[in-house]
Design a protein around this motif. Sequence first.
Motif, PDB file in Angstrom:
ATOM      1  N   ILE A 139       0.842  -1.193   0.000  1.00  0.00           N
ATOM      2  CA  ILE A 139       0.000   0.000   0.000  1.00  0.00           C
ATOM      3  C   ILE A 139       0.878   1.245   0.000  1.00  0.00           C
ATOM      4  N   LEU A 140       0.492   2.248  -0.782  1.00  0.00           N
ATOM      5  CA  LEU A 140       1.132   3.559  -0.702  1.00  0.00           C
ATOM      6  C   LEU A 140       0.262   4.447   0.169  1.00  0.00           C
ATOM      7  N   LEU A 141       0.812   4.922   1.271  1.00  0.00           N
ATOM      8  CA  LEU A 141       0.126   5.847   2.164  1.00  0.00           C
ATOM      9  C   LEU A 141       0.665   7.249   1.904  1.00  0.00           C
ATOM     10  N   VAL A 142      -0.238   8.187   1.599  1.00  0.00           N
ATOM     11  CA  VAL A 142       0.159   9.569   1.322  1.00  0.00           C
ATOM     12  C   VAL A 142      -0.525  10.459   2.352  1.00  0.00           C
ATOM     13  N   GLU A 143       0.236  10.889   3.348  1.00  0.00           N
ATOM     14  CA  GLU A 143      -0.317  11.656   4.474  1.00  0.00           C
ATOM     15  C   GLU A 143       0.776  12.555   5.031  1.00  0.00           C
ATOM     16  N   ASP A 144       0.515  13.882   5.109  1.00  0.00           N
ATOM     17  CA  ASP A 144       1.555  14.812   5.552  1.00  0.00           C
ATOM     18  C   ASP A 144       1.579  15.020   7.064  1.00  0.00           C
ATOM     19  N   ASP A 145       0.537  14.612   7.772  1.00  0.00           N
ATOM     20  CA  ASP A 145       0.516  14.719   9.230  1.00  0.00           C
ATOM     21  C   ASP A 145       1.339  13.558   9.804  1.00  0.00           C
ATOM     22  N   GLN A 192       4.921  11.918   2.202  1.00  0.00           N
ATOM     23  CA  GLN A 192       4.246  13.000   2.902  1.00  0.00           C
ATOM     24  C   GLN A 192       3.936  14.222   2.041  1.00  0.00           C
ATOM     25  N   ASP A 193       4.047  14.088   0.718  1.00  0.00           N
ATOM     26  CA  ASP A 193       3.638  15.185  -0.150  1.00  0.00           C
ATOM     27  C   ASP A 193       3.223  14.646  -1.512  1.00  0.00           C
ATOM     28  N   GLY A 194       2.539  15.479  -2.280  1.00  0.00           N
ATOM     29  CA  GLY A 194       1.994  15.042  -3.552  1.00  0.00           C
ATOM     30  C   GLY A 194       3.044  14.698  -4.585  1.00  0.00           C
ATOM     31  N   ALA A 241      -2.918  -0.729  -3.699  1.00  0.00           N
ATOM     32  CA  ALA A 241      -3.877   0.354  -3.470  1.00  0.00           C
ATOM     33  C   ALA A 241      -3.139   1.564  -2.897  1.00  0.00           C
ATOM     34  N   VAL A 242      -3.822   2.712  -2.924  1.00  0.00           N
ATOM     35  CA  VAL A 242      -3.264   3.960  -2.398  1.00  0.00           C
ATOM     36  C   VAL A 242      -4.249   4.563  -1.401  1.00  0.00           C
ATOM     37  N   VAL A 243      -3.743   4.982  -0.253  1.00  0.00           N
ATOM     38  CA  VAL A 243      -4.521   5.776   0.704  1.00  0.00           C
ATOM     39  C   VAL A 243      -4.010   7.199   0.569  1.00  0.00           C
ATOM     40  N   LEU A 244      -4.868   8.091   0.084  1.00  0.00           N
ATOM     41  CA  LEU A 244      -4.426   9.414  -0.366  1.00  0.00           C
ATOM     42  C   LEU A 244      -5.134  10.539   0.382  1.00  0.00           C
ATOM     43  N   ASP A 245      -4.358  11.358   1.078  1.00  0.00           N
ATOM     44  CA  ASP A 245      -4.907  12.555   1.719  1.00  0.00           C
ATOM     45  C   ASP A 245      -5.161  13.620   0.645  1.00  0.00           C
ATOM     46  N   TRP A 246      -6.095  14.528   0.915  1.00  0.00           N
ATOM     47  CA  TRP A 246      -6.424  15.579  -0.058  1.00  0.00           C
ATOM     48  C   TRP A 246      -5.469  16.765   0.094  1.00  0.00           C
ATOM     49  N   GLY A 265      -3.905  16.223  -3.143  1.00  0.00           N
ATOM     50  CA  GLY A 265      -4.287  14.857  -3.466  1.00  0.00           C
ATOM     51  C   GLY A 265      -5.143  14.737  -4.707  1.00  0.00           C
ATOM     52  N   LEU A 266      -6.056  15.670  -4.900  1.00  0.00           N
ATOM     53  CA  LEU A 266      -6.927  15.610  -6.070  1.00  0.00           C
ATOM     54  C   LEU A 266      -6.123  15.791  -7.357  1.00  0.00           C
ATOM     55  N   THR A 267      -5.133  16.680  -7.340  1.00  0.00           N
ATOM     56  CA  THR A 267      -4.273  16.868  -8.510  1.00  0.00           C
ATOM     57  C   THR A 267      -3.484  15.606  -8.805  1.00  0.00           C
ATOM     58  N   VAL A 268      -2.930  14.999  -7.761  1.00  0.00           N
ATOM     59  CA  VAL A 268      -2.196  13.747  -7.933  1.00  0.00           C
ATOM     60  C   VAL A 268      -3.106  12.682  -8.540  1.00  0.00           C
ATOM     61  N   LEU A 269      -4.304  12.574  -7.996  1.00  0.00           N
ATOM     62  CA  LEU A 269      -5.253  11.569  -8.463  1.00  0.00           C
ATOM     63  C   LEU A 269      -5.594  11.765  -9.936  1.00  0.00           C
ATOM     64  N   ARG A 270      -5.885  12.996 -10.321  1.00  0.00           N
ATOM     65  CA  ARG A 270      -6.243  13.260 -11.717  1.00  0.00           C
ATOM     66  C   ARG A 270      -5.084  12.943 -12.662  1.00  0.00           C
ATOM     67  N   ARG A 271      -3.879  13.280 -12.261  1.00  0.00           N
ATOM     68  CA  ARG A 271      -2.718  12.988 -13.113  1.00  0.00           C
ATOM     69  C   ARG A 271      -2.508  11.483 -13.253  1.00  0.00           C
ATOM     70  N   VAL A 272      -2.693  10.770 -12.152  1.00  0.00           N
ATOM     71  CA  VAL A 272      -2.547   9.309 -12.184  1.00  0.00           C
ATOM     72  C   VAL A 272      -3.558   8.693 -13.143  1.00  0.00           C
ATOM     73  N   ARG A 273      -4.797   9.140 -13.064  1.00  0.00           N
ATOM     74  CA  ARG A 273      -5.837   8.586 -13.937  1.00  0.00           C
ATOM     75  C   ARG A 273      -5.632   8.997 -15.394  1.00  0.00           C
ATOM     76  N   GLN A 274      -5.129  10.197 -15.618  1.00  0.00           N
ATOM     77  CA  GLN A 274      -4.918  10.665 -16.995  1.00  0.00           C
ATOM     78  C   GLN A 274      -3.896   9.821 -17.739  1.00  0.00           C
ATOM     79  N   ARG A 275      -2.944   9.253 -17.011  1.00  0.00           N
ATOM     80  CA  ARG A 275      -1.953   8.421 -17.694  1.00  0.00           C
ATOM     81  C   ARG A 275      -2.354   6.946 -17.713  1.00  0.00           C
ATOM     82  N   GLY A 276      -3.591   6.658 -17.297  1.00  0.00           N
ATOM     83  CA  GLY A 276      -4.125   5.304 -17.416  1.00  0.00           C
ATOM     84  C   GLY A 276      -3.823   4.382 -16.258  1.00  0.00           C
TER      85      GLY A 276
END
Length: 221
Positions: free
Chosen positions: A3-9, A31-33, A47-52, A59-70
Amino acid sequence: MRILLVEDDRLLGDGLRAGLIQAGYVVDWVQDGAAAELALNTHRFSAVVLDWNLPRADGLTVLRRVRQRGDATPVLMLTARDSIEDRVTGLDGGADDYLVKPVAMAELAARLRALIRRSSGVSEAVFRFGDLALDPARRQVSVGERSVELSVREFDVLALLIGQPERPLGREQIEEALYGWGEEVESNAIEVHIHHLRKKLGNDWIKTLRGVGYLLNPEKR
């Protein structure tokens, strides 16, 4: 499963990482996008656990870029944003699930299991292959009526194989799925796990395709 955990706290991230490891996951924590994008560009995760709200790219920008590249890796957004509009935006942005902080670890682990199961094309909570059954929630394995005791790594190798039963997995693919950053991996570790699985399940359950990898024996289905 890795799992990739993305959380800055730091405090929350440390708690989530510990809880996910206890639930049986291998966890890499950034800890960063920007670090999240780099990790997803260079490694495969179940799977990825992604903070916003993240520095260097939200997080939303990261998510959109990930999906854009398939990249179809299952993503669970974990955030303090709790409005209906935010949930809709996150899900429409490509998230597969959405949880609002604070979160119960049992629920987070269960939702990740469901995401990984669905991404493998499995509708049941228990993976089945002929007489072989693997229960990710209870981390139990059986062959027919016989219960099989496996080590943590042996269970994880078998979970990989039964999750993709028609596709052979090479040693490097299995290593990448089972070991996080900084973990020492013996050169013959995967071969040893396969050997132990064959002893416990039966020699004919796992086939070796020379130069390709391992898969469950189609004749056992």
